[in-house]
Design a protein around this motif. Structure first.
Motif, PDB file in Angstrom:
ATOM      1  N   THR A 108       0.828  -1.210   0.000  1.00  0.00           N
ATOM      2  CA  THR A 108       0.000   0.000   0.000  1.00  0.00           C
ATOM      3  C   THR A 108       0.860   1.257   0.000  1.00  0.00           C
ATOM      4  O   THR A 108       0.617   2.196  -0.770  1.00  0.00           O
ATOM      5  CB  THR A 108      -0.931  -0.008   1.229  1.00  0.00           C
ATOM      6  OG1 THR A 108      -1.722  -1.196   1.212  1.00  0.00           O
ATOM      7  CG2 THR A 108      -1.864   1.191   1.203  1.00  0.00           C
ATOM      8  N   SER A 113       2.782   1.562  -3.400  1.00  0.00           N
ATOM      9  CA  SER A 113       1.939   2.034  -4.506  1.00  0.00           C
ATOM     10  C   SER A 113       1.601   3.506  -4.332  1.00  0.00           C
ATOM     11  O   SER A 113       1.488   4.254  -5.314  1.00  0.00           O
ATOM     12  CB  SER A 113       0.662   1.190  -4.600  1.00  0.00           C
ATOM     13  OG  SER A 113      -0.111   1.289  -3.426  1.00  0.00           O
ATOM     14  N   LEU A 114       1.443   3.963  -3.082  1.00  0.00           N
ATOM     15  CA  LEU A 114       1.208   5.381  -2.826  1.00  0.00           C
ATOM     16  C   LEU A 114       2.390   6.214  -3.303  1.00  0.00           C
ATOM     17  O   LEU A 114       2.230   7.216  -4.005  1.00  0.00           O
ATOM     18  CB  LEU A 114       0.974   5.602  -1.323  1.00  0.00           C
ATOM     19  CG  LEU A 114       1.054   7.053  -0.824  1.00  0.00           C
ATOM     20  CD1 LEU A 114      -0.045   7.888  -1.460  1.00  0.00           C
ATOM     21  CD2 LEU A 114       0.952   7.097   0.694  1.00  0.00           C
ATOM     22  N   TYR A 145       2.639   6.458  -7.047  1.00  0.00           N
ATOM     23  CA  TYR A 145       1.652   7.352  -7.655  1.00  0.00           C
ATOM     24  C   TYR A 145       1.910   8.820  -7.338  1.00  0.00           C
ATOM     25  O   TYR A 145       1.791   9.692  -8.187  1.00  0.00           O
ATOM     26  CB  TYR A 145       0.252   7.011  -7.125  1.00  0.00           C
ATOM     27  CG  TYR A 145      -0.491   5.979  -7.930  1.00  0.00           C
ATOM     28  CD1 TYR A 145      -1.092   6.305  -9.128  1.00  0.00           C
ATOM     29  CD2 TYR A 145      -0.621   4.671  -7.462  1.00  0.00           C
ATOM     30  CE1 TYR A 145      -1.787   5.368  -9.855  1.00  0.00           C
ATOM     31  CE2 TYR A 145      -1.318   3.723  -8.185  1.00  0.00           C
ATOM     32  CZ  TYR A 145      -1.906   4.074  -9.383  1.00  0.00           C
ATOM     33  OH  TYR A 145      -2.599   3.139 -10.100  1.00  0.00           O
ATOM     34  N   LYS A 146       2.221   9.103  -6.067  1.00  0.00           N
ATOM     35  CA  LYS A 146       2.119  10.474  -5.581  1.00  0.00           C
ATOM     36  C   LYS A 146       3.420  11.259  -5.555  1.00  0.00           C
ATOM     37  O   LYS A 146       3.402  12.471  -5.532  1.00  0.00           O
ATOM     38  CB  LYS A 146       1.555  10.458  -4.148  1.00  0.00           C
ATOM     39  CG  LYS A 146       0.188   9.823  -4.020  1.00  0.00           C
ATOM     40  CD  LYS A 146      -0.878  10.610  -4.730  1.00  0.00           C
ATOM     41  CE  LYS A 146      -1.079  11.982  -4.144  1.00  0.00           C
ATOM     42  NZ  LYS A 146      -2.191  12.714  -4.780  1.00  0.00           N
ATOM     43  N   SER A 176      -2.520   5.923   3.021  1.00  0.00           N
ATOM     44  CA  SER A 176      -2.785   5.770   1.590  1.00  0.00           C
ATOM     45  C   SER A 176      -4.180   6.296   1.251  1.00  0.00           C
ATOM     46  O   SER A 176      -4.376   6.939   0.216  1.00  0.00           O
ATOM     47  CB  SER A 176      -2.659   4.299   1.192  1.00  0.00           C
ATOM     48  OG  SER A 176      -2.720   4.160  -0.210  1.00  0.00           O
ATOM     49  N   LEU A 220      -5.907   9.734  -1.410  1.00  0.00           N
ATOM     50  CA  LEU A 220      -6.821   9.537  -2.536  1.00  0.00           C
ATOM     51  C   LEU A 220      -7.507  10.846  -2.891  1.00  0.00           C
ATOM     52  O   LEU A 220      -7.706  11.719  -2.039  1.00  0.00           O
ATOM     53  CB  LEU A 220      -7.899   8.501  -2.177  1.00  0.00           C
ATOM     54  CG  LEU A 220      -7.460   7.055  -1.972  1.00  0.00           C
ATOM     55  CD1 LEU A 220      -8.662   6.217  -1.519  1.00  0.00           C
ATOM     56  CD2 LEU A 220      -6.861   6.473  -3.241  1.00  0.00           C
ATOM     57  N   GLU A 261      -7.613   2.327 -10.335  1.00  0.00           N
ATOM     58  CA  GLU A 261      -6.655   3.015  -9.468  1.00  0.00           C
ATOM     59  C   GLU A 261      -6.731   2.468  -8.049  1.00  0.00           C
ATOM     60  O   GLU A 261      -5.704   2.251  -7.399  1.00  0.00           O
ATOM     61  CB  GLU A 261      -6.913   4.525  -9.468  1.00  0.00           C
ATOM     62  CG  GLU A 261      -5.891   5.266  -8.631  1.00  0.00           C
ATOM     63  CD  GLU A 261      -5.868   6.760  -8.873  1.00  0.00           C
ATOM     64  OE1 GLU A 261      -5.283   7.460  -8.028  1.00  0.00           O
ATOM     65  OE2 GLU A 261      -6.426   7.220  -9.883  1.00  0.00           O
ATOM     66  N   TRP A 290      -4.964  -0.847  -8.033  1.00  0.00           N
ATOM     67  CA  TRP A 290      -3.505  -0.688  -8.063  1.00  0.00           C
ATOM     68  C   TRP A 290      -2.960  -0.294  -6.697  1.00  0.00           C
ATOM     69  O   TRP A 290      -1.836  -0.622  -6.342  1.00  0.00           O
ATOM     70  CB  TRP A 290      -3.120   0.372  -9.097  1.00  0.00           C
ATOM     71  CG  TRP A 290      -2.794  -0.194 -10.432  1.00  0.00           C
ATOM     72  CD1 TRP A 290      -3.490  -0.031 -11.590  1.00  0.00           C
ATOM     73  CD2 TRP A 290      -1.675  -1.025 -10.766  1.00  0.00           C
ATOM     74  NE1 TRP A 290      -2.886  -0.709 -12.613  1.00  0.00           N
ATOM     75  CE2 TRP A 290      -1.772  -1.328 -12.133  1.00  0.00           C
ATOM     76  CE3 TRP A 290      -0.619  -1.541 -10.023  1.00  0.00           C
ATOM     77  CZ2 TRP A 290      -0.836  -2.130 -12.786  1.00  0.00           C
ATOM     78  CZ3 TRP A 290       0.310  -2.341 -10.663  1.00  0.00           C
ATOM     79  CH2 TRP A 290       0.197  -2.628 -12.028  1.00  0.00           C
ATOM     80  N   ARG A 291      -3.748   0.417  -5.943  1.00  0.00           N
ATOM     81  CA  ARG A 291      -3.299   0.881  -4.627  1.00  0.00           C
ATOM     82  C   ARG A 291      -3.610  -0.135  -3.524  1.00  0.00           C
ATOM     83  O   ARG A 291      -3.530   0.180  -2.344  1.00  0.00           O
ATOM     84  CB  ARG A 291      -3.957   2.220  -4.303  1.00  0.00           C
ATOM     85  CG  ARG A 291      -3.466   3.371  -5.171  1.00  0.00           C
ATOM     86  CD  ARG A 291      -4.339   4.602  -4.963  1.00  0.00           C
ATOM     87  NE  ARG A 291      -3.901   5.711  -5.780  1.00  0.00           N
ATOM     88  CZ  ARG A 291      -3.288   6.803  -5.302  1.00  0.00           C
ATOM     89  NH1 ARG A 291      -3.016   6.903  -4.031  1.00  0.00           N
ATOM     90  NH2 ARG A 291      -2.931   7.782  -6.107  1.00  0.00           N
TER      91      ARG A 291
END
Length: 635
Positions: free
Chosen positions: A368, A371-372, A375-376, A407, A411, A465, A468-469
């Motif tokens: 988690t 993946s955060l 993405y971020k 996480s 969002l 999404e 994926w997270r």
């Protein structure tokens, strides 16, 4: 509901009230000035909601203020929807202009009567909002602009989405050997995998379940997700349905036990009971007696977070699942965040080591957070995340929810709503993804930048999404490669429940405030539900956006369903005795989804179905296909 929901609902109200269509409606009904005043009041509150929703985490007074505000904001949203619905109703009225005007004059929608009534409603809501705004005893900052969240899409194709599993080869080998060992205590022995949430107990059990040696050794393999409640009859019914691949009859426990005995007797079987919480020895003993009919070598594999459960259920020493080793944790993080490539910068490598260390070897937490970050943040920003956010999370190896919440906090607002909505489903529930997206659309969670955007397509992007997270897992595809079903990890379900502040409310028994209810679903997979087969839509359910009674055994759809004018989603599928739908259903101008699949006795659709101008999905698949000549077209 999820943090940020009021901000978004208020924003949608402002957008609608400021539109040209609403301006024209306000002029027609003589309430334009009241609508403008309402818009100004909502705008004033909207500008402070972001700060209020941030402050509520530390300030109970702010939280209480938001709770009072929420009810009135929802009332305002319903009022705006009333206006839009009335405009739709007028649009689909039959007859020439004179006929329409005469009909409207003698109806409750008479221009003067309707305008007078709605004017009073608008004023009452506006005054309540103003009173609540004035009543706050704390300062709120005005925040403008976007929240600062972004949505990104990875460049991998959908079909390449992996289920990341690293570091459990040794655990798999050891557990398989336990299952293949000869029984020392009777024909059927019980082995438990025990460990804290997020360690991958279910994943390990799935590895084992699909191992070639296991397939060759056991004549029959059955997988059942137990969760709560631990009801022997329900569990036996689930075992039967899994073993026979068909729906079990609603029989008494004795009859179900007899059927199961015929299936298990003389066979070496493996039964996985996933996510067991029951600590009542008597209940366990009652179930175990029913499962003793297998031949020598049969095994029951239990996964549980509770050492007490493992102790009372196991006939062998429980298998204690530990966290991943530092090296395996490192490999898993790199696999998710950097495609398996080690960072070249020694400073970043040290930062990653600290981040991984704080995930305490829990695969779900590692995936988690990885993946955060993927993405971020850029790699150069990982240090900021570690120092400003992750380091402030309480470190408790037995509770990773605060880490998972990080996480969630990152969002976008629509994704927060979509995730939190899933708290409605029971733990272990197999979620139909298409249905889930329809429900998101019905609740207004899907945001589009253009009127030409397809809400379902955007909803699918939201789902991808979240998947994926790691907010969803166990995603299955149909024969065409389309995403079909998914599940939520129990800890993710716990997170959704903690965010919404509610338990499992998909089963509506005991609901207290039905007047405000927006979702009422009786799921087909409701092994836990024992109730009468009569459909009764409570007259107070007037604000519903989604209503579902799939496979509930109803014979008719009541005529008064027409009162649910806000309804977007209606599912009466697999009710085999329904012969007709009331023509009054065509008064539901907001309805987007109508599911009558496998209503095999249904002979025809209402003659005025063309009035349902927002209907986007009509599902009518049936054994007899009664509507094969019905013209269906894309909108």
């Amino acid at each position: 509901m999820a943090e940020g929901v009021l901000f978004d609902i208020a924003g949608e109200i402002i957008k609608k009230l400021g539109s040209r269509a609403f301006c024209e409606m306000g002029l027609w009904w003589g309430v334009r000035d009241e609508l403008k005043k309402l818009e100004a009041t909502v705008s004033s509150i909207h500008n402070m909601l972001l700060d209020a929703e941030e402050q509520q985490k530390q300030n109970r007074q702010v939280k209480g203020w938001l709770e009072k505000l929420q009810e009135i904001v929802y009332d305002a949203d319903d009022l705006v929807d009333d206006f839009a619905t009335e405009a739709l109703r007028r649009q689909v009225m039959t007859g020439n202009r004179l006929t329409k005007e005469v009909t409207l004059f003698f109806s409750s929608s008479n221009r003067l009567v309707y305008g007078f009534k709605m004017g009073h409603k608008i004023k009452a809501i506006r005054e309540k909002l103003a009173d609540i705004e004035a009543d706050r005893q704390f300062r709120l900052e005005v925040r403008t602009g976007e929240r600062g969240y972004t949505t990104m899409v990875r460049d991998q194709t959908v079909s390449s989405v992996p289920e990341v599993v690293i570091g459990r080869e040794g655990d798999k080998k050891a557990t398989v050997e336990l299952l293949l060992a000869s029984n020392s205590k009777g024909n059927v022995s019980v082995i438990s995998i025990v460990g804290i949430g997020g360690l991958g107990k279910t994943t390990l059990a799935q590895f084992i379940f699909n191992d070639e040696r296991i397939k060759n050794y056991f004549e029959l393999k059955i997988w059942v997700c137990v969760s709560d409640p631990f009801d022997v009859k329900i569990i036996v019914r689930k075992i039967l349905e899994t073993a026979t691949c068909k729906k079990s009859e609603d029989l008494e426990l004795e009859a179900l036990t007899s059927q199961l005995g015929n299936i298990l007797n003389g066979k070496r079987y493996l039964l996985v009971l996933d996510d067991v919480w029951n600590e009542d020895c008597e209940k366990w003993d009652n179930l175990k007696k029913i499962l003793l009919g297998g031949s020598s070598g049969s095994k029951i594999l239990v996964t549980t977070r509770s050492k007490i459960v493992a102790q009372i259920s196991s006939t062998e020493e429980p298998y204690l699942l530990e966290g991943l080793s530092p090296s395996k944790s490192w490999s898993l993080f790199l696999h998710v965040a950097l495609r398996g490539q080690e960072p070249k910068d020694s400073k970043i490598k040290k930062i990653v080591e600290e981040i991984v260390k704080k995930c305490v070897g829990v695969p779900l937490a590692i995936k988690t957070i990885a993946s955060l970050l993927c993405y971020k943040y850029s790699e150069n920003e990982w240090g900021t995340f570690l120092e400003n956010e992750l380091s402030k999370v309480p470190q408790n190896e037995n509770d990773i929810l605060p880490t998972l919440k990080l996480s969630y906090d990152h969002l976008s607002s629509p994704l927060k709503h979509c995730f939190a909505y899933c708290a409605l489903f029971p733990k272990g529930y197999k979620i139909d993804v298409k249905t889930l997206i329809h429900l998101w659309v019905a609740q207004g969670f899907i945001e589009s930048s253009s009127s030409t955007d397809c809400a379902d397509d955007i909803g699918l992007k939201y789902f991808m999404e979240l998947w994926w997270r790691s907010f969803f897992q166990e995603v299955k595809r149909d024969k065409f490669g389309n995403i079909h079903f998914c599940k939520m990890h129990d800890l993710m379900h716990d997170l959704a429940t903690s965010i919404t502040g509610i338990g499992t409310t998909i089963n509506p028994v005991g609901l207290s405030n039905t007047r405000k209810l927006r979702t009422f679903l009786l799921p087909h997979q409701r092994f836990f539900l024992e109730t009468s087969r009569e459909m009764s839509i409570h007259l107070n359910f007037k604000k519903l956006r989604a209503f579902g009674v799939s496979g509930f055994g109803i014979k008719t759809v009541p005529n008064y369903i027409k009162r649910l004018k806000h309804l977007r989603y209606l599912d009466v599928s697999e009710n085999y005795e329904i012969r007709t739908l009331p023509n009054s259903i065509t008064n539901l101008q907001n309805l987007q989804v109508l599911n009558v699949s496998f209503c095999n006795s249904l002979m025809e659709l209402p003659k005025d179905i063309k009035k349902m101008i927002n209907l986007r999905h009509l599902s009518w698949c049936s054994v007899s296909c009664p509507f094969q000549n019905f013209p269906v077209h894309e909108r």
